[in-house]
Write an enzyme that holds these catalytic residues in place. Structure first.
Site, PDB file in Angstrom:
ATOM      1  N   LYS A 153      44.536  53.617  25.540  1.00 43.31           N
ATOM      2  CA  LYS A 153      45.585  54.550  25.923  1.00 43.31           C
ATOM      3  C   LYS A 153      45.773  55.682  24.920  1.00 43.31           C
ATOM      4  O   LYS A 153      46.321  56.716  25.256  1.00 43.31           O
ATOM      5  CB  LYS A 153      46.898  53.829  26.216  1.00 43.31           C
ATOM      6  CG  LYS A 153      47.336  52.821  25.220  1.00 43.31           C
ATOM      7  CD  LYS A 153      48.473  51.976  25.833  1.00 43.31           C
ATOM      8  CE  LYS A 153      48.747  50.757  24.975  1.00 43.31           C
ATOM      9  NZ  LYS A 153      49.477  49.730  25.645  1.00 43.31           N
ATOM     10  N   LYS A 191      35.675  52.624  23.777  1.00 49.25           N
ATOM     11  CA  LYS A 191      36.117  51.979  25.009  1.00 49.25           C
ATOM     12  C   LYS A 191      37.391  52.645  25.527  1.00 49.25           C
ATOM     13  O   LYS A 191      38.048  53.396  24.816  1.00 49.25           O
ATOM     14  CB  LYS A 191      36.347  50.490  24.767  1.00 49.25           C
ATOM     15  CG  LYS A 191      37.296  50.214  23.615  1.00 49.25           C
ATOM     16  CD  LYS A 191      37.475  48.719  23.410  1.00 49.25           C
ATOM     17  CE  LYS A 191      38.484  48.462  22.305  1.00 49.25           C
ATOM     18  NZ  LYS A 191      39.451  47.432  22.541  1.00 49.25           N
ATOM     19  N   LYS A 249      49.630  50.780  10.824  1.00 46.95           N
ATOM     20  CA  LYS A 249      50.928  51.376  11.201  1.00 46.95           C
ATOM     21  C   LYS A 249      51.519  52.173  10.049  1.00 46.95           C
ATOM     22  O   LYS A 249      52.142  53.209  10.261  1.00 46.95           O
ATOM     23  CB  LYS A 249      51.919  50.286  11.645  1.00 46.95           C
ATOM     24  CG  LYS A 249      51.467  49.463  12.845  1.00 46.95           C
ATOM     25  CD  LYS A 249      51.763  50.147  14.164  1.00 46.95           C
ATOM     26  CE  LYS A 249      51.060  49.507  15.348  1.00 46.95           C
ATOM     27  NZ  LYS A 249      51.413  48.083  15.550  1.00 46.95           N
TER      28      LYS A 249
END
Ligand code: TRP
Length: 326
Positions: A192, A189, A107
């Site tokens: 989003k 995979k 992050k």
């Protein structure tokens, strides 16, 4: 107990990787499923879309099989006891270990302009989510393993310092490896954040599903008898096996073996089966999303049950810490 972040639409990877596990668990366990709206503030300070995201994630989860009559489905921000336990656990969490957490480092890289303390203590809040119900099992994917390990450490430290109160929570799934749904472009995979066209969402309409499946990567080389199955095609077979009958999948595998496979036919089959799988979930989610009266009832019922369980834990925690004066 598990938490669901109210950011982004649910996709096939979420469904087969996590949700299916939740749905099965609610038959056998006393389940608490929470929408982590406080957690979302660490990365999404703009809250204009928060309400609709939360209602949508509730609707999608119910449509996909979470039954609010059996499992407790609630919102994190409606249980203030979680914040209190988070405060208490913060005294047991070291700055150094929080800074070393993979998700924190990630992050910091993604949002260097907003490295807030909430981001640093994200795993402490997650531990509080779990420990507030003294939960033993947490159905999560591999990406959450480190957070769970930290929760176990905080539980251990608490028990050691103040007295035995919390079980050490373990990751849970039903025996077999968690299903990883490959993306349609042959790379990684479904997720989003990556290529939107390579991920199938439970909210995609029929045309969108067909378009995405028909664009999926297959194989460019000539097809010969007994030729090796390239990864892209192998992935399609894998996705197909999730929504298509075994005999039909076997038919296409045989065709490949014979060197007679027509990928367009296979993709048409997959597209139609995918439409049949996703459409009822999408339609159900849409109607639940627009039924605010029902959603309000669900959340109220969840708040009551989760609040009771949380209240009892906090009462015990205060007592054992000696934060009880008369
Ligand atoms: N961190 C989890 C995720 O990113 C979401 C979450 C929040 C969670 N609180 C939790 C998961 C408690 C399990 C238990 O998906």
């Amino acid at each position: 107990m598990s938490g669901i972040r109210p950011t982004g639409f649910l996709h096939l990877g979420n469904y087969f990787g996590a949700l299916q596990n939740y749905v099965r668990m609610q038959d056998e366990y006393d389940c608490y499923f929470m929408v982590a709206d406080w957690h979302s503030l660490t990365t999404h300070p703009d809250t204009k879309e928060l309400r609709s995201s939360v209602l949508r994630v509730l609707a999608e989860n119910i449509a996909a099989g979470i039954d609010p009559e059996r499992a407790c489905l609630y919102l994190q921000s409606q249980i203030p006891e979680i914040a209190e336990l988070y405060l208490l656990l913060n005294m047991l969490a070291y700055k150094g270990e929080l800074e070393k957490t993979n998700t924190f480092k990630e992050k910091v890289r993604l949002q260097p302009e907003n490295v807030n303390a909430g981001l640093l203590t994200y795993p402490v809040l997650q531990a509080a989510d779990i420990m507030i119900h003294r939960a033993k099992y947490v159905p999560v994917g591999k990406d959450q393993e480190q957070h769970l390990e930290m929760a176990r450490n905080f539980a251990q430290r608490f028990n050691h310092r103040y007295g035995e109160l919390f079980p050490e929570p373990a990751a849970f799934n039903f025996g077999k490896e968690l299903v990883k749904v490959p993306s349609l472009d042959g790379a990684g995979k479904m997720s989003k954040s990556e290529n939107q066209y390579a991920t199938l969402y439970l909210a995609d309409n029929d045309d969108m599903i067909r378009k995405k499946v028909m664009k999926a990567k297959t194989d460019t080389g000539p097809i010969k008898e007994n030729s090796e199955i390239p990864e892209t095609v192998h992935n399609l077979f894998l996705i197909m096996s999730l929504v298509t009958g075994k005999d039909v999948v076997m038919h296409y595998e045989e065709e490949h073996k014979k060197g007679a496979i027509r990928y367009a036919d296979m993709k048409k089959q997959l597209a139609e089966d995918m439409v049949k799988f996703i459409t009822p979930i999408r339609e159900k989610a849409e109607s639940i999303y627009h039924d605010e009266k029902y959603l309000k009832q669900v959340v109220e019922k969840g708040r009551e049950k989760a609040g009771k369980s949380a209240g009892e834990t906090i009462r015990l925690a205060r007592e054992i810490i000696r934060l009880k004066y008369f």
